[in-house]
Scaffold this motif. Sequence first.
Motif, PDB file in Angstrom:
ATOM      1  N   GLN A 217       0.846  -1.187   0.000  1.00 27.11           N
ATOM      2  CA  GLN A 217       0.000   0.000   0.000  1.00 27.11           C
ATOM      3  C   GLN A 217       0.881   1.237   0.000  1.00 27.11           C
ATOM      4  OE1 GLN A 217      -2.855  -0.274   3.197  1.00 27.11           O
ATOM      5  NE2 GLN A 217      -3.750  -2.159   2.414  1.00 27.11           N
ATOM      6  N   SER A 218       1.223   1.690  -1.225  1.00 25.25           N
ATOM      7  CA  SER A 218       2.063   2.872  -1.353  1.00 25.25           C
ATOM      8  C   SER A 218       1.837   3.522  -2.707  1.00 25.25           C
ATOM      9  CB  SER A 218       3.548   2.511  -1.200  1.00 25.25           C
ATOM     10  OG  SER A 218       4.050   1.943  -2.392  1.00 25.25           O
ATOM     11  N   LYS A 219       2.274   4.756  -2.803  1.00 28.79           N
ATOM     12  CA  LYS A 219       2.153   5.493  -4.052  1.00 28.79           C
ATOM     13  C   LYS A 219       2.934   4.825  -5.167  1.00 28.79           C
ATOM     14  CE  LYS A 219       2.944  10.080  -6.047  1.00 28.79           C
ATOM     15  NZ  LYS A 219       3.437  11.469  -5.802  1.00 28.79           N
ATOM     16  N   ASP A 220       3.969   4.061  -4.805  1.00 27.59           N
ATOM     17  CA  ASP A 220       4.793   3.392  -5.805  1.00 27.59           C
ATOM     18  C   ASP A 220       4.095   2.201  -6.445  1.00 27.59           C
ATOM     19  OD1 ASP A 220       6.861   5.187  -5.343  1.00 27.59           O
ATOM     20  OD2 ASP A 220       7.722   3.956  -3.741  1.00 27.59           O
ATOM     21  N   ASN A 221       2.963   1.809  -5.878  1.00 26.15           N
ATOM     22  CA  ASN A 221       2.175   0.702  -6.428  1.00 26.15           C
ATOM     23  C   ASN A 221       0.960   1.282  -7.143  1.00 26.15           C
ATOM     24  OD1 ASN A 221       0.689  -1.554  -7.033  1.00 26.15           O
ATOM     25  ND2 ASN A 221       0.318  -2.160  -4.913  1.00 26.15           N
ATOM     26  N   PRO A 222       0.992   1.387  -8.484  1.00 30.85           N
ATOM     27  CA  PRO A 222      -0.094   2.053  -9.193  1.00 30.85           C
ATOM     28  C   PRO A 222      -1.454   1.399  -8.991  1.00 30.85           C
ATOM     29  CG  PRO A 222       1.501   1.106 -10.737  1.00 30.85           C
ATOM     30  CD  PRO A 222       2.068   0.957  -9.377  1.00 30.85           C
ATOM     31  N   VAL A 223      -1.489   0.092  -8.806  1.00 30.86           N
ATOM     32  CA  VAL A 223      -2.758  -0.595  -8.589  1.00 30.86           C
ATOM     33  C   VAL A 223      -3.419  -0.053  -7.323  1.00 30.86           C
ATOM     34  CG1 VAL A 223      -3.882  -2.829  -8.384  1.00 30.86           C
ATOM     35  CG2 VAL A 223      -1.698  -2.653  -9.587  1.00 30.86           C
TER      36      VAL A 223
ATOM     37  N   TYR B 256      -7.121   3.283  -4.292  1.00 34.69           N
ATOM     38  CA  TYR B 256      -7.285   4.140  -3.117  1.00 34.69           C
ATOM     39  C   TYR B 256      -8.039   5.413  -3.498  1.00 34.69           C
ATOM     40  CZ  TYR B 256      -5.887   6.462   1.281  1.00 34.69           C
ATOM     41  OH  TYR B 256      -5.862   7.102   2.493  1.00 34.69           O
ATOM     42  N   ALA B 257      -7.746   5.942  -4.688  1.00 37.83           N
ATOM     43  CA  ALA B 257      -8.492   7.115  -5.158  1.00 37.83           C
ATOM     44  C   ALA B 257      -9.968   6.773  -5.318  1.00 37.83           C
ATOM     45  CB  ALA B 257      -7.909   7.605  -6.487  1.00 37.83           C
ATOM     46  N   SER B 258     -10.252   5.618  -5.902  1.00 40.64           N
ATOM     47  CA  SER B 258     -11.642   5.193  -6.061  1.00 40.64           C
ATOM     48  C   SER B 258     -12.327   5.049  -4.704  1.00 40.64           C
ATOM     49  CB  SER B 258     -11.688   3.860  -6.815  1.00 40.64           C
ATOM     50  OG  SER B 258     -13.008   3.369  -6.907  1.00 40.64           O
ATOM     51  N   ALA B 259     -11.632   4.445  -3.738  1.00 45.75           N
ATOM     52  CA  ALA B 259     -12.212   4.260  -2.406  1.00 45.75           C
ATOM     53  C   ALA B 259     -12.466   5.603  -1.721  1.00 45.75           C
ATOM     54  CB  ALA B 259     -11.280   3.400  -1.556  1.00 45.75           C
ATOM     55  N   ARG B 260     -11.534   6.539  -1.880  1.00 45.51           N
ATOM     56  CA  ARG B 260     -11.720   7.858  -1.268  1.00 45.51           C
ATOM     57  C   ARG B 260     -12.934   8.579  -1.865  1.00 45.51           C
ATOM     58  NH1 ARG B 260      -5.685  10.660  -0.334  1.00 45.51           N
ATOM     59  NH2 ARG B 260      -5.677  10.235   1.929  1.00 45.51           N
ATOM     60  N   ILE B 261     -13.128   8.437  -3.170  1.00 42.52           N
ATOM     61  CA  ILE B 261     -14.285   9.061  -3.808  1.00 42.52           C
ATOM     62  C   ILE B 261     -15.574   8.464  -3.257  1.00 42.52           C
ATOM     63  CG2 ILE B 261     -15.524   9.252  -6.007  1.00 42.52           C
ATOM     64  CD1 ILE B 261     -12.681   9.415  -7.313  1.00 42.52           C
ATOM     65  N   HIS B 262     -15.621   7.149  -3.120  1.00 38.64           N
ATOM     66  CA  HIS B 262     -16.817   6.529  -2.553  1.00 38.64           C
ATOM     67  C   HIS B 262     -17.028   6.962  -1.102  1.00 38.64           C
ATOM     68  CE1 HIS B 262     -16.719   3.878  -6.092  1.00 38.64           C
ATOM     69  NE2 HIS B 262     -17.979   3.654  -5.820  1.00 38.64           N
ATOM     70  N   SER B 263     -15.945   7.175  -0.381  1.00 39.80           N
ATOM     71  CA  SER B 263     -16.065   7.672   0.987  1.00 39.80           C
ATOM     72  C   SER B 263     -16.689   9.061   1.010  1.00 39.80           C
ATOM     73  CB  SER B 263     -14.680   7.696   1.653  1.00 39.80           C
ATOM     74  OG  SER B 263     -14.742   8.310   2.922  1.00 39.80           O
ATOM     75  N   VAL B 264     -16.235   9.921   0.102  1.00 38.65           N
ATOM     76  CA  VAL B 264     -16.800  11.269  -0.001  1.00 38.65           C
ATOM     77  C   VAL B 264     -18.291  11.199  -0.305  1.00 38.65           C
ATOM     78  CG1 VAL B 264     -16.860  13.334  -1.466  1.00 38.65           C
ATOM     79  CG2 VAL B 264     -14.674  12.441  -0.642  1.00 38.65           C
ATOM     80  N   LEU B 265     -18.661  10.346  -1.255  1.00 39.77           N
ATOM     81  CA  LEU B 265     -20.069  10.250  -1.633  1.00 39.77           C
ATOM     82  C   LEU B 265     -20.913   9.685  -0.491  1.00 39.77           C
ATOM     83  CD1 LEU B 265     -19.662   8.925  -5.294  1.00 39.77           C
ATOM     84  CD2 LEU B 265     -20.137  11.263  -4.549  1.00 39.77           C
ATOM     85  N   ARG B 266     -20.376   8.744   0.267  1.00 40.79           N
ATOM     86  CA  ARG B 266     -21.128   8.223   1.415  1.00 40.79           C
ATOM     87  C   ARG B 266     -21.351   9.318   2.447  1.00 40.79           C
ATOM     88  NH1 ARG B 266     -18.042   3.443   0.461  1.00 40.79           N
ATOM     89  NH2 ARG B 266     -16.389   4.161   1.867  1.00 40.79           N
ATOM     90  N   ARG B 267     -20.325  10.099   2.740  1.00 41.30           N
ATOM     91  CA  ARG B 267     -20.468  11.187   3.722  1.00 41.30           C
ATOM     92  C   ARG B 267     -21.457  12.229   3.224  1.00 41.30           C
ATOM     93  NH1 ARG B 267     -14.850  13.570   4.405  1.00 41.30           N
ATOM     94  NH2 ARG B 267     -15.991  15.045   5.733  1.00 41.30           N
TER      95      ARG B 267
ATOM     96  N   VAL C 239     -10.901  -4.204 -14.472  1.00 41.54           N
ATOM     97  CA  VAL C 239     -10.667  -4.160 -13.025  1.00 41.54           C
ATOM     98  C   VAL C 239     -11.896  -3.564 -12.349  1.00 41.54           C
ATOM     99  CG1 VAL C 239      -9.238  -3.146 -11.202  1.00 41.54           C
ATOM    100  CG2 VAL C 239      -8.179  -3.959 -13.330  1.00 41.54           C
ATOM    101  N   THR C 240     -12.310  -4.168 -11.240  1.00 42.24           N
ATOM    102  CA  THR C 240     -13.461  -3.661 -10.480  1.00 42.24           C
ATOM    103  C   THR C 240     -13.020  -2.506  -9.580  1.00 42.24           C
ATOM    104  OG1 THR C 240     -14.424  -5.881 -10.446  1.00 42.24           O
ATOM    105  CG2 THR C 240     -15.283  -4.279  -8.855  1.00 42.24           C
ATOM    106  N   PRO C 241     -13.663  -1.327  -9.677  1.00 47.30           N
ATOM    107  CA  PRO C 241     -13.276  -0.197  -8.821  1.00 47.30           C
ATOM    108  C   PRO C 241     -13.517  -0.512  -7.358  1.00 47.30           C
ATOM    109  CG  PRO C 241     -14.688   0.523 -10.644  1.00 47.30           C
ATOM    110  CD  PRO C 241     -14.742  -0.971 -10.617  1.00 47.30           C
ATOM    111  N   ALA C 242     -12.573  -0.101  -6.509  1.00 45.67           N
ATOM    112  CA  ALA C 242     -12.716  -0.325  -5.072  1.00 45.67           C
ATOM    113  C   ALA C 242     -13.671   0.698  -4.479  1.00 45.67           C
ATOM    114  CB  ALA C 242     -11.353  -0.213  -4.392  1.00 45.67           C
ATOM    115  N   THR C 243     -14.553   0.254  -3.588  1.00 45.56           N
ATOM    116  CA  THR C 243     -15.444   1.168  -2.883  1.00 45.56           C
ATOM    117  C   THR C 243     -14.927   1.473  -1.479  1.00 45.56           C
ATOM    118  OG1 THR C 243     -16.783  -0.697  -2.127  1.00 45.56           O
ATOM    119  CG2 THR C 243     -17.446   0.373  -4.185  1.00 45.56           C
ATOM    120  N   GLU C 244     -14.017   0.659  -0.984  1.00 42.20           N
ATOM    121  CA  GLU C 244     -13.348   0.906   0.282  1.00 42.20           C
ATOM    122  C   GLU C 244     -12.063   0.086   0.310  1.00 42.20           C
ATOM    123  OE1 GLU C 244     -15.770  -0.333   3.519  1.00 42.20           O
ATOM    124  OE2 GLU C 244     -16.249  -2.272   2.634  1.00 42.20           O
ATOM    125  N   MET C 245     -11.120   0.518   1.136  1.00 40.09           N
ATOM    126  CA  MET C 245      -9.852  -0.200   1.244  1.00 40.09           C
ATOM    127  C   MET C 245      -9.858  -0.995   2.538  1.00 40.09           C
ATOM    128  SD  MET C 245      -8.503   0.713  -1.581  1.00 40.09           S
ATOM    129  CE  MET C 245      -6.790   0.202  -1.531  1.00 40.09           C
TER     130      MET C 245
END
Length: 582
Positions: free
Chosen positions: A442-448, A453-464, A575-581
């Motif tokens: 889990q690091s910026k050096d791992n593009p996957v 993580y960006a996808s999960a953060r967006i879903h977090s924003v939408l949930r809030r 690839v399935t977008p992540a909704t949370e990490m």
Amino acid sequence: MNPFADIRALVLDALNAMTAAGSLPGGLDFAAVAVEPPRDAAHGDMATNAAMVLARPAGMKPRDIAEDLAGRLAADPRVTSAEVAGPGFLNLRLAGDFWRGVVGAALAAGADYGRIPAGQGARINVEFVSANPTGPMHVGHMRGAVFGDALANLLAFAGNEVTREYYVNDGGAQVDVLARSAYERYREAHGFDPQIAEGLYPGDYLIPVGQALKARYGDSLLERPESEWLAQVRDFAAAAMMDMIRDDLALLGVTMDVYSSEKALYGTGRIEAGIARLQEAGLIYEGTLEPPKGKLPDDWEAREQTLFRSTAFGDDVDRPVKKSDGSWTYFAPDIAYHWDKIDRGFDQLINIFGADHGGYVKRLTAVVQALSGGRVPLDIKLVQLVRLFKNGEPFKMSKRAGTFVTLRDVVEQAGRDVTRFHMLTRKNDAALDFDFDKVLEQSKDNPVWYVQYASARIHSVLRRAGEAGLDLSDEALGRADLTGLDHPAQAALIRKLGEWPRTVEIAARAHEPHRIAFYLYELASEWHGFWNRGNDEPALRFVTEGDDPAATAAKIALARAVGVVISAGLGILGVTPATEMR
């Protein structure tokens, strides 16, 4: 909305107006006129090469064209400035409202933002994997499978009608080797020690095949000579291997539309028909090839053979289609197979081969050009090797496979989504290292991880935002007043969203799905950078107590638009977008 296409259309309109006014000569070809991001973002939002590519055919100085063009473009409300740079490049800065329109366009189109409507492109056949049906798929097949599937997704997203095809190489001697190997496992199922001689397939994966043969035939094959059981066992084992291959592909999320059999070409006249097509064009003749360059083989003997005149199409030598004993070469069914694809009406053919098939490129492109009269292009993509590592050490072979690491080994350890994304983080013709530790870190050096993580953060924003009572429908967010999205960090994020349709076009035209993975990493970087700025600038946070509802709606609309593009890009990669990490 495609911002770069829209501004290019504006440039072309201005050039046509210059032609009508007599400041440009008539008859100029504008095909090479491009609008793209400037090399240095400080120079503006977009740049055009129009003056540079038109100067010579127009017989004019580039700066003279650029200055006239700049004045015309600056009159458009979408353009805030048009500046001539260097010998005649034109840098454009665009109005904030123009860029903010990207957010609305993404929300209005949803998953179709950046998609070219179906039917706008061509009928394309993408043949990939095409592994011999002799065992489970290995890691080399895996990279080709991911690349081919993602390319097919990309081409379909770009408006093409795409057929995914697997060519089953079941007509060669290797399938006889499979039959003999399976027969030894059949003997093993009856309690005999299998005689896995050199050259046979030693993997444990054939043990169930031997047991299935026993269930089907009992002991009736044990005392019979090979000439009596070989064909039965070959067909049975090859079918079992194809079932295994389909299961492996399904594990990776790959489904083929068509399975074509090499064996089915023999005895049907289809090989003869393909050769006859070339013969009618005067491209088949009887001749003798020169000996191979370099060290002459001890058994070399000049023989008259039936040859295809592939040198007429850029190949190094003419290619045999029939041996001196009258039997077909391996190339002959390939001719028939590609003639069949042409006959099915495809506008483009794409073959994806392993790096060890580089020698086939010129002969196959030559024969497709000959068979189609140059109408149907064939693009052969070579996929380089994958080097596997774990704990810093090369990953060892699979006992089940006997000699290699299987696709299933990798997917079961790393997961389908991680595997697919990482396989697309390099161009297909570059070697790829797959380190199990690094692709899961889990690091910026791992593009996957970084994109997910960006996808999960967006879903977090939408949930809030949903918990705060905001209407999150795209229709409601599409009505948000976006004029407040004027911070430089917001503008940078929106401009990156605006590059998405252009990225799709370029990647599809070049047959390079890795460009989608690169873009997603860049978009994720913009997103995370923007997110982190909210720690220092509360006004940039998406949901803040006491915030103006209109401002919150605009920020949520931006987050949703980023999510739309990440989801679409990951969809192309399979690839399935992540909704949370977790």
